[in-house]
Motif scaffolding. Structure first.
Motif, PDB file in Angstrom:
ATOM      1  N   SER A 172      -8.290   1.216  -0.689  1.00 16.58           N
ATOM      2  CA  SER A 172      -7.614  -0.150  -0.855  1.00 16.58           C
ATOM      3  C   SER A 172      -7.745  -0.899   0.718  1.00 16.58           C
TER       4      SER A 172
ATOM      5  N   THR B 128      -6.955   6.668  -2.159  1.00 17.15           N
ATOM      6  CA  THR B 128      -6.376   5.459  -2.524  1.00 17.15           C
ATOM      7  C   THR B 128      -6.230   4.471  -1.235  1.00 17.15           C
TER       8      THR B 128
ATOM      9  N   SER C 288      -8.053   0.933  -8.272  1.00 17.82           N
ATOM     10  CA  SER C 288      -8.557   1.038  -6.723  1.00 17.82           C
ATOM     11  C   SER C 288      -9.979   1.038  -6.541  1.00 17.82           C
TER      12      SER C 288
ATOM     13  N   ILE D  12       0.698  -1.137   0.094  1.00 21.32           N
ATOM     14  CA  ILE D  12       0.099  -0.023  -0.146  1.00 21.32           C
ATOM     15  C   ILE D  12       0.972   1.144   0.069  1.00 21.32           C
TER      16      ILE D  12
ATOM     17  N   THR E 126      -4.395   4.218 -11.795  1.00 26.10           N
ATOM     18  CA  THR E 126      -4.200   3.984 -10.424  1.00 26.10           C
ATOM     19  C   THR E 126      -5.537   3.992  -9.718  1.00 26.10           C
TER      20      THR E 126
END
Length: 514
Positions: A260, A256, A448, A94, A444
Motif C-alpha cells: 500500500s 498489505t 494491493s 490503510i 484484498t
C-alpha cells in the motif's frame, strides 16, 4: 438432502428458519416460523431465503460502503485535525485495509468451528460499536485505532457472507446467491463516495460513521431473530491454531502495508523492504506450521482440488488486471482530460453500474449452463475492455471512454459470480468458511498487488510526473510532449493488465467444470 461436489451431504451452519435445503416453506409454515410481532413480523410473508438475504445484505452493504465512503472525506478530516494530506492521514484508510486483510482467513476457520451466526452477529456488534467510536474520535490516532477495529468488524462480515448465502440458498441457486452478493458489494462501493460527500457537506465528516449505528442496531436485532443456528454449532472439528493465526495475521498485515505504501515511500526504502520481508517470512512460516498440524487455519488440502485451486488463482488474476481501472482511470480523466473530481466521479460510474447490472444475471445463468465458459468469456470481454482503455488519448471522444468502461464492467460482472460459484462449490460444506476467507483475502491482496504493479509501470514510464505537470498547468510548448508521455505510460500499464487478464481466460478454460 443435497450433496456437495465431493459427494458429502450438505449440512448448514445456520438457517433463516427454513428447511436445510434452503427452499421456501408454505406460507403458513413461514408465518409460524417467524415471530408474530416485532421485527420478524414484517418478513413473515417473504420466502425464508430472501429473509436471510436481507439480513446478510445489510451487513455486506455497511462494510463495503465504509471501505469507500471515507476517501471523499479525507481532506475534511485532515483539515479538522490540522494535518496535511500525507502518509499520516492515509492511515485512516490503510488501518481498515490492513486489519481486514490480516484477519479474513482466521475468521473463516472460526466460522467453520463455531458456526456462522455467532461470528456474523459479533461482526455487526464490533462494526457498529467501532463506527460510533470513529464518529466520536477526539484525535487522529484514536480515529486510526478505531478504523482498525472497524476493519476487523468488516472482515467478520465480508469474510463469511458467501458461505452464509450458500447455506441459505439451495445448491441449484448457488450462482444466483453469489451474484446477489456481488450486486450488494458493488452498490456499497459505488454509493460510498456519493453518500460520503453528501453527509460531509450537509452535516459533518463524523456523520459518515454515525450513519452506521442505527443501521447496525437494526441489523443485530434482525439477525438475532431471523437467523438461527442448526442443532450443531459448526461442522469443522478440531482445535484452533493460534500460532498459524498469528503468523498469518503478521504476514498479511505486513505485506498489505508494504504494497500500500510502496509507491509513496519508495520501493527501495528500508521500511518498505522491512514490511515486505516481514510479510514474506510470516507467510512462509505460516505454511511450515500449517503443514505440520492436524487442524490448520488455512487448509492447504483445498488447493489439491483442481477446480478450487484454479478458480482461486483466476480470481487473483482478475483483480490484478481489473482493479487498476479504478486506480488509474481517474488520473486520465483529471490530469490528461482536465475534468474536475466531481465530473471524474460521474464519468467513472459506467464501470460499477455495468458490474452491478450483469453480475446477478451471470450468476443465475451459471446455475443453468455451468461456470467455466461464462467465467472465460467474461474475462475475454474484460481483456478487450482493457485494451480499449489503454488506447484512450487526450483527443478521444469521451463517450468512447464510457464504452470502454462498460465493456470492462460487463466482462468483470460476467466473470465474478460464476468463478466464485465454482470456487466455493468445490469446497466441502464443512470448510466453506475457510473458502470464503480465501476468496476475500485473494481479493484484498490482489487489489494491493495490482496497485503496486500498475502504479510502478505508470510511474516508471514518466506518466505520473507528466500527469502532475499537466494538472498544474504546463506551458504550450510542453503540452504535446507531456500528453505523449502520459499516453505511453497509461497504455503500457493497461497492456500489461490485458495480458494478465488473457492468462485468466486460459486458466478458466482449463480448470474443468465445477
Amino acid at each position: 438432502m443435497p450433496d456437495d461436489p465431493a459427494g458429502r451431504p450438505v449440512r448448514t451452519n445456520w438457517t433463516a428458519s427454513t428447511p436445510v435445503n434452503g427452499e421456501a416453506a408454505p406460507a403458513t409454515e413461514r408465518a409460524a416460523a417467524l415471530p408474530a410481532t416485532g421485527i420478524g413480523a414484517g418478513l413473515g410473508s417473504l420466502p425464508n431465503k430472501w429473509a436471510a438475504f436481507v439480513v446478510i445484505a445489510i451487513g455486506i452493504f455497511m462494510s463495503t460502503l465504509d471501505s469507500s465512503i471515507v476517501n471523499i472525506s479525507l481532506p475534511t478530516i485532515a483539515g479538522h485535525f490540522h494535518v496535511g494530506l500525507n502518509g499520516t492521514i492515509e492511515w485512516v484508510i490503510i488501518a481498515y485495509l490492513v486489519a481486514s486483510a490480516s484477519s479474513l482467513l482466521t475468521i473463516g476457520r472460526l466460522a467453520d468451528m463455531l458456526g456462522h451466526k455467532p461470528i456474523w452477529i459479533s461482526g455487526l456488534i464490533v462494526f457498529t460499536t467501532s463506527s460510533a467510536l470513529c464518529g466520536a474520535a477526539p484525535g487522529l490516532p484514536f480515529l486510526v485505532a478505531c478504523r482498525a477495529l472497524q476493519g476487523f468488524g468488516g472482515a467478520l462480515l465480508v469474510g463469511i457472507s458467501p458461505a452464509m448465502l450458500l447455506a441459505a440458498f439451495p445448491p441449484s441457486e448457488r450462482g444466483r446467491a453469489l451474484g446477489l452478493n456481488s450486486l450488494v458489494v458493488q452498490l456499497g462501493i459505488t454509493t460510498g463516495p456519493t453518500i460520503g460527500g453528501i453527509l460531509t457537506h450537509a452535516i459533518s465528516w463524523r456523520a459518515i460513521f454515525y450513519v452506521n449505528v442505527p443501521i447496525g442496531i437494526v441489523a443485530v436485532m434482525l439477525a438475532a431473530r431471523i437467523l438461527r443456528p442448526a442443532e450443531h454449532h459448526g461442522t469443522a472439528r478440531g482445535r484452533f491454531d493460534p500460532a498459524g493465526a498469528l503468523l498469518l495475521a503478521v504476514g498479511l498485515a505486513a505485506l498489505t502495508l508494504g504494497l500500500s505504501f510502496g509507491r509513496e515511500w519508495g520501493w527501495s526504502t528500508p521500511r518498505v523492504i522491512a514490511a515486505l520481508t516481514i510479510g514474506a517470512v510470516g507467510l512462509l512460516g505460516m505454511i511450515v506450521v500449517e503443514l505440520k498440524i492436524t487442524d490448520p487455519i488455512l487448509d492447504l488440502s483445498l488447493f489439491k482440488r483442481r477446480v478450487f485451486a484454479s478458480a482461486s488463482f483466476t480470481q487473483i488474476l482478475s483483480f490484478l488486471s481489473l482493479y487498476p481501472v479504478s486506480f488509474l482511470f481517474p488520473f486520465y480523466l483529471e490530469q490528461q482530460r482536465g475534468y474536475s473530481t466531481i465530473e471524474a466521479g460521474f464519468l467513472m460510474t459506467p464501470l460499477p453500474l455495468s458490474i452491478a447490472l450483469v453480475t446477478p444475471f451471470s450468476g443465475a445463468l451459471s446455475d443453468r449452463i455451468g461456470t467455466r465458459w461464462l467465467a472465460a468469456i467474461g474475462l475475454a470481454i474484460a481483456t478487450g475492455g482493457l485494451l480499449l482503455i489503454g488506447s484512450l488519448g487526450a483527443q478521444t471522444p469521451i463517450w468512447l471512454g464510457a464504452v470502454a468502461l462498460i465493456v470492462t464492467g460487463v466482462g468483470q460482472g460476467m466473470f465474478n459470480s460464476p468463478n466464485n460459484s465454482a470456487m466455493l462449490g468445490a469446497a466441502p460444506t464443512s470448510r466453506r468458511g475457510v473458502a470464503s476467507g480465501i476468496l476475500a483475502t485473494g481479493r484484498t491482496v490482489g487489489q494491493s498487488i495490482s496497485v503496486a504493479i500498475a502504479g510502478a509501470i505508470f510511474a516508471s514510464a514518466g506518466a505520473a510526473a507528466a500527469g502532475a505537470r499537466l494538472a498544474s498547468g504546463a506551458d504550450g510548448t510542453q503540452v504535446a510532449a507531456l500528453h505523449r508521455t502520459f499516453h505511453h505510460g497509461f497504455q503500457a500499464a493497461f497492456l500489461v493488465c490485458a495480458c494478465i487478464c488473457a492468462v485468466g481466460v486460459v486458466t478458466s478454460l482449463t480448470r474443468g467444470d465445477a
